[in-house]
Design a protein around this motif. Structure first.
Motif, PDB file in Angstrom:
ATOM      1  N   GLU A  93       4.958  19.299 -13.686  1.00 38.85           N
ATOM      2  CA  GLU A  93       5.846  18.250 -13.203  1.00 38.85           C
ATOM      3  C   GLU A  93       5.700  18.078 -11.694  1.00 38.85           C
ATOM      4  N   VAL A  94       6.137  16.918 -11.219  1.00 40.86           N
ATOM      5  CA  VAL A  94       6.232  16.650  -9.788  1.00 40.86           C
ATOM      6  C   VAL A  94       7.679  16.263  -9.513  1.00 40.86           C
ATOM      7  N   ASP A  95       8.148  16.446  -8.281  1.00 38.69           N
ATOM      8  CA  ASP A  95       9.553  16.155  -8.029  1.00 38.69           C
ATOM      9  C   ASP A  95       9.747  15.316  -6.775  1.00 38.69           C
ATOM     10  N   SER A  96      10.884  14.682  -6.724  1.00 38.48           N
ATOM     11  CA  SER A  96      11.311  13.904  -5.555  1.00 38.48           C
ATOM     12  C   SER A  96      12.807  14.101  -5.404  1.00 38.48           C
ATOM     13  N   PHE A  97      13.330  13.789  -4.212  1.00 39.61           N
ATOM     14  CA  PHE A  97      14.743  14.075  -3.959  1.00 39.61           C
ATOM     15  C   PHE A  97      15.413  12.907  -3.245  1.00 39.61           C
ATOM     16  N   ARG A  98      16.626  12.647  -3.668  1.00 42.88           N
ATOM     17  CA  ARG A  98      17.393  11.549  -3.106  1.00 42.88           C
ATOM     18  C   ARG A  98      17.635  11.738  -1.616  1.00 42.88           C
ATOM     19  N   GLU A  99      17.872  12.986  -1.218  1.00 45.66           N
ATOM     20  CA  GLU A  99      18.150  13.243   0.203  1.00 45.66           C
ATOM     21  C   GLU A  99      16.940  12.958   1.088  1.00 45.66           C
ATOM     22  N   ASN A 100      15.747  12.869   0.456  1.00 52.69           N
ATOM     23  CA  ASN A 100      14.537  12.543   1.213  1.00 52.69           C
ATOM     24  C   ASN A 100      14.202  11.063   1.165  1.00 52.69           C
ATOM     25  N   GLY A 141       0.811  -1.207   0.000  1.00 53.09           N
ATOM     26  CA  GLY A 141       0.000   0.000   0.000  1.00 53.09           C
ATOM     27  C   GLY A 141       0.846   1.258   0.000  1.00 53.09           C
ATOM     28  N   GLU A 142       2.162   1.108  -0.193  1.00 56.14           N
ATOM     29  CA  GLU A 142       3.084   2.234  -0.089  1.00 56.14           C
ATOM     30  C   GLU A 142       3.014   3.127  -1.314  1.00 56.14           C
ATOM     31  N   MET A 143       2.654   4.371  -1.101  1.00 48.87           N
ATOM     32  CA  MET A 143       2.619   5.363  -2.175  1.00 48.87           C
ATOM     33  C   MET A 143       4.022   5.933  -2.398  1.00 48.87           C
ATOM     34  N   ILE A 144       4.297   6.339  -3.643  1.00 49.46           N
ATOM     35  CA  ILE A 144       5.546   7.029  -3.928  1.00 49.46           C
ATOM     36  C   ILE A 144       5.481   8.414  -3.288  1.00 49.46           C
ATOM     37  N   ARG A 145       6.506   8.746  -2.518  1.00 50.05           N
ATOM     38  CA  ARG A 145       6.517  10.023  -1.793  1.00 50.05           C
ATOM     39  C   ARG A 145       7.180  11.107  -2.650  1.00 50.05           C
ATOM     40  N   LEU A 146       6.396  12.103  -3.029  1.00 48.53           N
ATOM     41  CA  LEU A 146       6.903  13.204  -3.831  1.00 48.53           C
ATOM     42  C   LEU A 146       6.799  14.509  -3.050  1.00 48.53           C
ATOM     43  N   LYS A 147       7.552  15.509  -3.479  1.00 44.48           N
ATOM     44  CA  LYS A 147       7.631  16.739  -2.701  1.00 44.48           C
ATOM     45  C   LYS A 147       6.626  17.800  -3.165  1.00 44.48           C
ATOM     46  N   SER A 148       6.740  18.240  -4.408  1.00 41.85           N
ATOM     47  CA  SER A 148       5.929  19.370  -4.835  1.00 41.85           C
ATOM     48  C   SER A 148       5.633  19.283  -6.322  1.00 41.85           C
ATOM     49  N   THR A 149       4.826  20.219  -6.802  1.00 37.77           N
ATOM     50  CA  THR A 149       4.434  20.236  -8.208  1.00 37.77           C
ATOM     51  C   THR A 149       4.481  21.661  -8.727  1.00 37.77           C
ATOM     52  N   ARG A 150       4.689  21.794 -10.040  1.00 38.93           N
ATOM     53  CA  ARG A 150       4.761  23.123 -10.639  1.00 38.93           C
ATOM     54  C   ARG A 150       4.463  23.029 -12.130  1.00 38.93           C
ATOM     55  N   PRO A 205      -4.383  30.505 -16.753  1.00 40.40           N
ATOM     56  CA  PRO A 205      -3.654  31.400 -15.838  1.00 40.40           C
ATOM     57  C   PRO A 205      -4.549  31.891 -14.696  1.00 40.40           C
ATOM     58  N   GLY A 206      -3.946  31.896 -13.506  1.00 40.00           N
ATOM     59  CA  GLY A 206      -4.658  32.366 -12.331  1.00 40.00           C
ATOM     60  C   GLY A 206      -5.458  31.306 -11.616  1.00 40.00           C
ATOM     61  N   VAL A 207      -5.628  30.139 -12.215  1.00 41.67           N
ATOM     62  CA  VAL A 207      -6.415  29.068 -11.606  1.00 41.67           C
ATOM     63  C   VAL A 207      -5.505  28.175 -10.764  1.00 41.67           C
ATOM     64  N   LYS A 208      -5.996  27.797  -9.571  1.00 43.31           N
ATOM     65  CA  LYS A 208      -5.263  26.878  -8.709  1.00 43.31           C
ATOM     66  C   LYS A 208      -5.624  25.448  -9.074  1.00 43.31           C
ATOM     67  N   TYR A 209      -4.587  24.620  -9.242  1.00 42.54           N
ATOM     68  CA  TYR A 209      -4.779  23.220  -9.609  1.00 42.54           C
ATOM     69  C   TYR A 209      -4.226  22.319  -8.509  1.00 42.54           C
ATOM     70  N   THR A 210      -4.946  21.235  -8.240  1.00 39.74           N
ATOM     71  CA  THR A 210      -4.509  20.252  -7.257  1.00 39.74           C
ATOM     72  C   THR A 210      -4.200  18.941  -7.972  1.00 39.74           C
ATOM     73  N   GLU A 212       3.683  16.158  -0.942  1.00 36.75           N
ATOM     74  CA  GLU A 212       3.738  16.974   0.265  1.00 36.75           C
ATOM     75  C   GLU A 212       3.090  18.340   0.002  1.00 36.75           C
ATOM     76  N   ASN A 213       3.392  18.921  -1.144  1.00 34.38           N
ATOM     77  CA  ASN A 213       2.746  20.165  -1.583  1.00 34.38           C
ATOM     78  C   ASN A 213       2.089  19.868  -2.931  1.00 34.38           C
ATOM     79  N   ASN A 214       0.769  19.719  -2.931  1.00 30.81           N
ATOM     80  CA  ASN A 214       0.104  19.143  -4.099  1.00 30.81           C
ATOM     81  C   ASN A 214      -0.656  20.134  -4.969  1.00 30.81           C
ATOM     82  N   ALA A 215      -0.352  21.424  -4.893  1.00 35.86           N
ATOM     83  CA  ALA A 215      -1.100  22.393  -5.692  1.00 35.86           C
ATOM     84  C   ALA A 215      -0.179  23.460  -6.269  1.00 35.86           C
ATOM     85  N   PHE A 216      -0.615  24.055  -7.387  1.00 37.84           N
ATOM     86  CA  PHE A 216       0.093  25.178  -7.986  1.00 37.84           C
ATOM     87  C   PHE A 216      -0.925  26.099  -8.649  1.00 37.84           C
TER      88      PHE A 216
END
Length: 489
Positions: free
Chosen positions: A282-289, A265-274, A373-378, A387-391
Motif C-alpha cells: 500500500e501507499v499512504d497520504s495524509f490530510r494534514e499534509n 503536470g501535478e502528481m499526487i503527493r504520497l508519503k510512504s509505502t509498505r 522476503p529480504g528483497v528491496k522494492y521501489t 516521499e519514501n518510495n521503497a520497502f
C-alpha cells in the motif's frame, strides 16, 4: 406505500392539526412594518412568490419571521424543488389543504413515518434538511453546509423567511438532464473539476452514460463516474486516464458544449509505502499534509464517512489549507521494481483507497507471483510521487479462515481467526467443494468487512444445496483454512 396506506396516514395526521383553515402568509400592514425581514429574506420570498411557491393577498405581508410549520415546509419543498405530484394528487376539496403535498412527499420518500409527522407543529431545521436532501437525491451534509453559510441555525425552529432562503439556495441543486457546463479545469494529472449550472441526473452520472457524454480530446477517457462534491451545488470531480504534459484538452459534453482546459503536470503527493500481504503493498497520504481522498469529499459517500467526511471550499481548501484531491483510482497502475530485477506492473486493488478512516490505496502483484522476503522494492508511477518510495519485503503469514457460515443459498460469511484491521479481503475468493462433487466459487463483496468477518457472494448463479457439506478452500495463497467445512441448510 399503497394508496390506502397513504390516505390513512394523511387522515391520521389531520387528527393532530386542529382547525381546517389553510395557513396564510398574510399579515396586517402594521405587523409588516415590525416584522420586515432582511433584504436576503425579502428577495428569497419574492422569488418563491414569482414561482407560485408562496402566495400573498391584498395589502398583507408574508410573515417572514413566523416559525414555518411542518405542513407549510412540505408544501414549500414540493413546489420549490419541482417534485412530481403523486398519483393521489387532486384530492377531493373536502380533505385538508395539505393532503396533496403530503401524498407527494410520501411518494418521493421524504417522510419516513407520516403518521408521526405533526403538520401543525413548527418545523425542526434538522428534519427540514433531511427532507430537502431526499428531494434533491443527495447528502444531508451538503444541505447542512448551505444552512451554515446562510447562518441558519439547525436547532429548535426555523422561520418562514429562512426556509425561503434555504429553498432558493437548494433550487440551484435540482438535477436536470439539460445541465450546462460552466467551467472546466484540471486538478492534477488524473482528474478534472467540471462545474455545471445544475447537477446532472443520476442517470447521466452513471459511468456508462458519463463515458458517452464526456469526450476529451486528444485521447483520454473517464475511468470512473463523475462525483458531485459535498457542499457544492453542481461541481464534479471527473477521474480520467493520465494526462499528457503541456497539452490543451477539449471537452465536448453530450455532443453540444465544447470547453478547453490545459492539462496538469501535478502528481499526487504520497508519503510512504509498505507491504501488507505476501502479494500486496500500500501507499499512504495524509490530510494534514494537504492531500485528501475524494471518498471523504463527495456527496455520494458523505453519509457513510461520519466525522471523516469533509466539505472543501470552492477553492478546494479545508480550514484554510489547500488540498490536493485523489480521485477514483479505478484501473490505475503503478510499477514495482525489485532491487537488481525487472520492473513489474501492479494493479490498484479496488475499494481500498480510503477505508477505515485512512488513505491507503493498495496494489497487488500479478496472479501467481509474490513478494520475496529480504528483497528491496521501489514503487514508482506516472501519476503519483512518493516521499519514501521503497520497502523491504518480509515474511507475512496468510490470513487464517476460522469458519464460514451460510447467510442464504447464495451468500456466505467468512470469519477470520483475528481482525486484520484493514481491507485485506478485497478481490479475494474461496471455493466451496461439495461432498456431492460440485464446486462453488464465492467472491468477496467489496466494503462489507466488519472486523474479522466479510460477506462473500457465490458466483455464476451457483447456490448451496441443503444438506450438502462443503469444504472451504481459499483461492490462491491469501489465506489458509484448516479443515473448515460448511453444511448447507
Amino acid at each position: 406505500m399503497m394508496k390506502m396506506n397513504r390516505k390513512a396516514a394523511v387522515m391520521a395526521i389531520a387528527l393532530w392539526m386542529g382547525g381546517g383553515s389553510v395557513p396564510s402568509f398574510q399579515s396586517t400592514a402594521a405587523a409588516q412594518e415590525t416584522m420586515m425581514g432582511s433584504d436576503a429574506v425579502r428577495q428569497a420570498v419574492a422569488q418563491l412568490v414569482s414561482q407560485g411557491v408562496l402566495h400573498g393577498a391584498g395589502e398583507g405581508g408574508m410573515q417572514e419571521e413566523r416559525h414555518v410549520t411542518n405542513a407549510e415546509a412540505v408544501k414549500m419543498i414540493v413546489l420549490a424543488l419541482g417534485l412530481k405530484p403523486s398519483q393521489e394528487a387532486a384530492s377531493p376539496s373536502s380533505e385538508p389543504w395539505y393532503t396533496d403535498y403530503v401524498n407527494t412527499a410520501i411518494a418521493h420518500k421524504l417522510l419516513d413515518d407520516a403518521a408521526k409527522f405533526l403538520l401543525n407543529q413548527p418545523a425542526d431545521p434538522s428534519e427540514l434538511a433531511v427532507m430537502i436532501s431526499k428531494a434533491l437525491q443527495r447528502d444531508v451534509k451538503s444541505v447542512q453546509y448551505w444552512m451554515n453559510g446562510l447562518q441558519i441555525g439547525q436547532e429548535q425552529h426555523i422561520s418562514r423567511g429562512d426556509t425561503a432562503r434555504l429553498l432558493v439556495a437548494a433550487e440551484k441543486a435540482v438535477r436536470s438532464e439539460h445541465a450546462q457546463i460552466v467551467s472546466v479545469k484540471a486538478l492534477n494529472k488524473i482528474a478534472f473539476e467540471v462545474t455545471f449550472d445544475r447537477p446532472l441526473t443520476l442517470a447521466d452520472e452513471a459511468f456508462a452514460a458519463a463515458q458517452a457524454n464526456f469526450i476529451f480530446e486528444p485521447g483520454i477517457q473517464l475511468v470512473n463516474q463523475p462525483r458531485l462534491k459535498t457542499g457544492s451545488f453542481a461541481t464534479y470531480i471527473v477521474p480520467v486516464q493520465t494526462m499528457q504534459p503541456d497539452l490543451e484538452y477539449t471537452l465536448t459534453y453530450k455532443g453540444q458544449q465544447t470547453f478547453r482546459a490545459a492539462s496538469s503536470g501535478e502528481m499526487i503527493r504520497l508519503k510512504s509505502t509498505r507491504q501488507v500481504t505476501n502479494d500486496t503493498f500500500e501507499v499512504d497520504s495524509f490530510r494534514e499534509n494537504g492531500v485528501i481522498d475524494y471518498g471523504y469529499v463527495i456527496s455520494a459517500y458523505a453519509g457513510g464517512r461520519g466525522a471523516n467526511a469533509a466539505v472543501l471550499e470552492e477553492d478546494n481548501t479545508l480550514q484554510g489549507q489547500a488540498m490536493q484531491i485523489i480521485p477514483s483510482l479505478a484501473t490505475r497502475q503503478a510499477t514495482l521494481t525489485p532491487e537488481g530485477g525487472q520492473p513489474v506492473t501492479v494493479n490498484y486493488v479496488g475499494f481500498t483507497q480510503s477505508t477505515d478512516g485512512r488513505q491507503e490505496p493498495k496494489f497487488r502483484l500479478p496472479a501467481g507471483t509474490a513478494l520475496q522476503p529480504g528483497v528491496k522494492y521501489t514503487v514508482t508511477s506516472d501519476w503519483f510521487e512518493l516521499e519514501n518510495n521503497a520497502f523491504v519485503a518480509g515474511e507475512i503469514a496468510p490470513l487464517q479462515i476460522a469458519s464460514v457460515s451460510q447467510t442464504d443459498e447464495r451468500v456466505v460469511a467468512v470469519k477470520l481467526s483475528a481482525d486484520p484491521g484493514d481491507e485485506l479481503f478485497a478481490y479475494r475468493s474461496i471455493e466451496l467443494k461439495g461432498a456431492d462433487g460440485t464446486v462453488l466459487t464465492a467472491l468477496y463483496r467489496v466494503q462489507t468487512r466488519k472486523g474479522d468477518t466479510g460477506v462473500f457472494d457465490i458466483q455464476n448463479d451457483g447456490k448451496l444445496q441443503a444438506g450438502v457439506t462443503y469444504e472451504v478452500v481459499p483461492v490462491g495463497t491469501w489465506a489458509v483454512a484448516d479443515h473448515v467445512v460448511l453444511t448447507a441448510k
